[in-house]
Design an enzyme around this catalytic site. Structure first.
Site, PDB file in Angstrom:
ATOM      1  N   LEU A 240      90.326  24.513  97.078  1.00 55.51           N
ATOM      2  CA  LEU A 240      89.700  25.280  98.146  1.00 55.51           C
ATOM      3  C   LEU A 240      89.338  24.395  99.070  1.00 55.51           C
ATOM      4  CD1 LEU A 240      86.964  27.626  96.356  1.00 55.51           C
ATOM      5  CD2 LEU A 240      88.935  28.073  97.915  1.00 55.51           C
ATOM      6  N   HIS A 241      90.030  24.501 100.265  1.00 57.82           N
ATOM      7  CA  HIS A 241      89.880  23.442 101.373  1.00 57.82           C
ATOM      8  C   HIS A 241      88.791  24.020 102.490  1.00 57.82           C
ATOM      9  CE1 HIS A 241      93.828  22.479 100.285  1.00 57.82           C
ATOM     10  NE2 HIS A 241      94.444  23.378 100.233  1.00 57.82           N
ATOM     11  N   ASP A 242      88.788  25.025 102.904  1.00 57.52           N
ATOM     12  CA  ASP A 242      87.870  25.416 103.971  1.00 57.52           C
ATOM     13  C   ASP A 242      86.309  25.536 103.436  1.00 57.52           C
ATOM     14  OD1 ASP A 242      89.764  25.495 105.711  1.00 57.52           O
ATOM     15  OD2 ASP A 242      90.329  27.757 105.760  1.00 57.52           O
TER      16      ASP A 242
END
Length: 311
Positions: A240-242
């Site tokens: 999960l980047h953002d």
């Protein structure tokens, strides 16, 4: 404590959508002044549509949403449908949005809002930095009106588009260089950190157990989007980047950071988009960014699950 005023610049995208769910949770101490969209994960026509769909699902059809730049400054647009699907939100089905798209361009909104502020607004950027770079070029005075930029972008070690470059900075490296060298306080939530935020089966099960419309949408997005990461990297779940950007705004203590000088490669075809991070001060250049090095992944997923439960 007063809610922190922010503008979210994004390119939804599955993980952008989950970041918006986190930012718009009722108990999140964030005052979202507006959402600007840019071409990135999918083209602009889809990113602005997706942002409106997500806001409606989150019960925030009151938020102004602005479409911005349809392509990078100098390079052709590269998208990521192989990860996010043709719509950008593959894995879920949402109705056509009813909330309006604002008539003003995202760059105009950024300039006007920042110039009318007294320097209290933080920018959370989740996609290519084209909108912000164009705003800086058009009106350099906004640089002194931004409290901080928290960027999901770059990589200290390995990229995810090329061996050197992370997607957001690779898509528009020239915009990233404009922003990173503008003298604005900047925190870089980079790929080395977001790759620590894995949605393991146990963490996915906790989200599934919530059984709400937003948690169900989150799960659907993760299952579709995660298939690419899991096959490529052999992980037990997707990254999960953002949402890490929003988590930093809500609980910065989840992250360890250190100041460093950063610069973006813009000329080499081999390494274009690479984030050059002088972590050990091997040059005489003063740090221009607060670079994240690690995340408390368990604490991050506790925050996310708790926020999804409240939505």
């Amino acid at each position: 404590m007063a809610a922190k005023p922010i503008i979210i610049d994004c390119d939804p995208g599955a993980d952008d959508a989950i970041a918006l769910f986190l930012a718009l949770a009722p108990t999140a101490s964030l005052d979202v002044l507006g959402i600007t969209t840019v071409a990135g994960n999918v083209p602009l026509g889809l990113t602005q549509r997706n942002a409106r769909q997500i806001c409606e699902l989150a019960g925030r059809s009151d938020l102004p949403i602005y479409a911005g730049c349809p392509r990078p400054l100098l390079r052709p647009l590269l998208t990521a449908e192989e990860v996010h699907g043709k719509t950008g939100l593959d894995g879920i089905t949402l109705p056509e949005p009813q909330m309006p798209l604002q008539k003003s361009h995202a760059v105009h909104f950024l300039i006007q809002t920042l110039m009318e502020s007294s320097g209290e607004i933080t920018l959370a950027t989740l996609g290519p930095l084209t909108n912000l770079a164009v705003a800086i070029i058009q009106q350099p005075a906004i640089c002194t009106r931004i409290k901080e930029i928290v960027v999901m972008g770059g990589a200290i070690t390995q990229g995810n588009v090329t061996p050197s470059a992370e997607f957001n900075f690779y898509v528009d490296p020239h915009a990233a260089q404009v922003v990173c060298t503008a003298g604005i306080p900047l925190t870089l939530i980079n790929l080395d950190v977001t790759h620590q935020a894995i949605a393991t089966p146990t963490r996915m099960a906790a989200i599934r157990a919530l059984n709400t419309p937003i948690s169900t949408a989150t799960l659907g997005l993760l299952q579709h989007y995660g298939a690419f990461d899991m096959q490529r990297y052999g992980t037990s779940g997707p990254f999960l980047h953002d949402p890490c950007v929003i988590a930093y705004l809500l609980q910065p203590e989840l992250f360890t950071c250190r100041p460093a000088y950063i610069e973006i490669e813009t000329t080499s075809e081999l390494t274009i988009g690479r984030t050059v991070v002088d972590r050990w001060q091997s040059t005489d250049r003063a740090p221009n960014a607060n670079v994240a090095l690690s995340i408390n992944a368990e604490g991050f997923y506790q925050l996310l699950t708790r926020s999804l439960a409240e939505a």
